[in-house]
Write an enzyme that holds these catalytic residues in place. Structure first.
Site, PDB file in Angstrom:
ATOM      1  N   THR A  33       0.844  -1.193   0.000  1.00 37.16           N
ATOM      2  CA  THR A  33       0.000   0.000   0.000  1.00 37.16           C
ATOM      3  C   THR A  33       0.880   1.244   0.000  1.00 37.16           C
ATOM      4  O   THR A  33       2.059   1.163  -0.354  1.00 37.16           O
ATOM      5  CB  THR A  33      -1.015  -0.040   1.170  1.00 37.16           C
ATOM      6  N   ASN A  34       0.324   2.391   0.333  1.00 36.70           N
ATOM      7  CA  ASN A  34       1.077   3.643   0.302  1.00 36.70           C
ATOM      8  C   ASN A  34       0.643   4.511   1.480  1.00 36.70           C
ATOM      9  O   ASN A  34      -0.200   4.102   2.276  1.00 36.70           O
ATOM     10  CB  ASN A  34       0.857   4.359  -1.046  1.00 36.70           C
ATOM     11  N   ARG A  35       1.203   5.697   1.589  1.00 39.15           N
ATOM     12  CA  ARG A  35       1.017   6.495   2.801  1.00 39.15           C
ATOM     13  C   ARG A  35      -0.205   7.410   2.756  1.00 39.15           C
ATOM     14  O   ARG A  35      -0.353   8.269   3.617  1.00 39.15           O
ATOM     15  CB  ARG A  35       2.286   7.320   3.057  1.00 39.15           C
ATOM     16  N   SER A  36      -1.098   7.224   1.808  1.00 38.04           N
ATOM     17  CA  SER A  36      -2.297   8.066   1.764  1.00 38.04           C
ATOM     18  C   SER A  36      -3.149   7.860   3.019  1.00 38.04           C
ATOM     19  O   SER A  36      -3.422   6.733   3.418  1.00 38.04           O
ATOM     20  CB  SER A  36      -3.130   7.707   0.535  1.00 38.04           C
TER      21      SER A  36
END
Ligand code: CTP
Ligand code: CA
Length: 226
Positions: A33-36
């Site tokens: 995933t990512n840091r959003s």
């Protein structure tokens, strides 16, 4: 804040908003995933509700509470988000893609948890679908959604990269987001954005709370739909 509710300028308009970072499974417990945080997308949903829109919030996992009054569709992966977006935008006035969609996913997701006693796995990745590109293709013959707004998270060459995404994804407006600074972008409450429009206009906003950025974006949307 100006609350016009059901009689507001976006009354009876269907606005579909995506938010959060998609999660692409590696195995039964692990994801890429990512840091959003989802904050900008949720703030947009609230701002659209405040001016009377019928809001559909398509959200990847976040720790946020959805705004009251939105129809919420929970998704995990880019593929699930694509399905929900295509379904909901068939009759929508607006799509705002604030989600941070994973660009790559494991080619195969293991159904069981990978055990560390075995060899260290290497991941083979493949591209996820580009949701805005798929929407643009369908919009070209269907005409819906009537307006499309994208985001561009850039760490360098902000305006040039955002401009090329505006054209490639055939957007009406792109919110170019400078993530190189500590006080803007991922995991914080503020954003530093420039709005770029299909007709070449451009507007740079100062460092602002994400809910003020949302109000500015929805303000432009109102003028686009009138
Ligand atoms: N987006 C999308 N589908 C994807 C990836 C991104 O619809 N698979 C959308 C995002 O929601 C955003 C816009 O496209 O509105 C730009 O996303 P961004 O990650 O900045 O651009 P990419 O086209 O993915 O290019 P890159 O990450 O390489 O800069
Ligand atoms: Ca990307």
């Amino acid at each position: 804040r100006w609350l016009s509710g059901r009689n507001g300028p976006l009354a009876k308009r269907k606005v579909v908003i995506t938010a959060g970072g998609t999660q692409e499974p590696i195995d039964a417990v692990r994801v890429i995933t990512n840091r959003s945080s989802g904050k900008q997308g949720y703030a947009l949903a609230q701002a659209a509700l405040d001016v009377g829109a019928d809001v559909v919030l398509i959200t990847a996992p976040t720790s946020l509470i959805p705004p009251y009054g939105a129809k919420v569709i929970k998704v995990r992966t880019a593929a699930e988000m694509l399905d929900a977006v295509l379904q909901e935008t068939q009759d929508a006035d607006v799509l705002i893609m604030a989600a941070a969609v994973a660009d790559f996913r494991p080619r195969v997701a293991q159904s069981q948890k990978i055990k560390k006693e075995r060899e260290i796995p290497s991941l083979e990745l493949e591209a996820t679908p580009d949701i805005l590109v798929e929407v643009a293709e369908r919009r070209a013959h269907l005409g819906y959604p009537r307006r499309v707004i994208g985001f561009a998270a850039e760490s360098e060459d902000l305006l040039a990269n955002a401009q090329s995404k505006l054209q490639r994804k055939r957007l009406d407006m792109i919110v170019a987001n400078d993530i190189s600074a500590q006080d803007a972008g991922f995991e914080v409450d503020t954003n530093r954005v420039t709005l770029l429009f299909a007709d070449g206009r451009m507007e740079t906003l100062p460092l602002m709370e994400k809910d003020k950025v949302a109000e500015a974006v929805i303000g432009h949307l109102i003028t686009m739909l009138i």
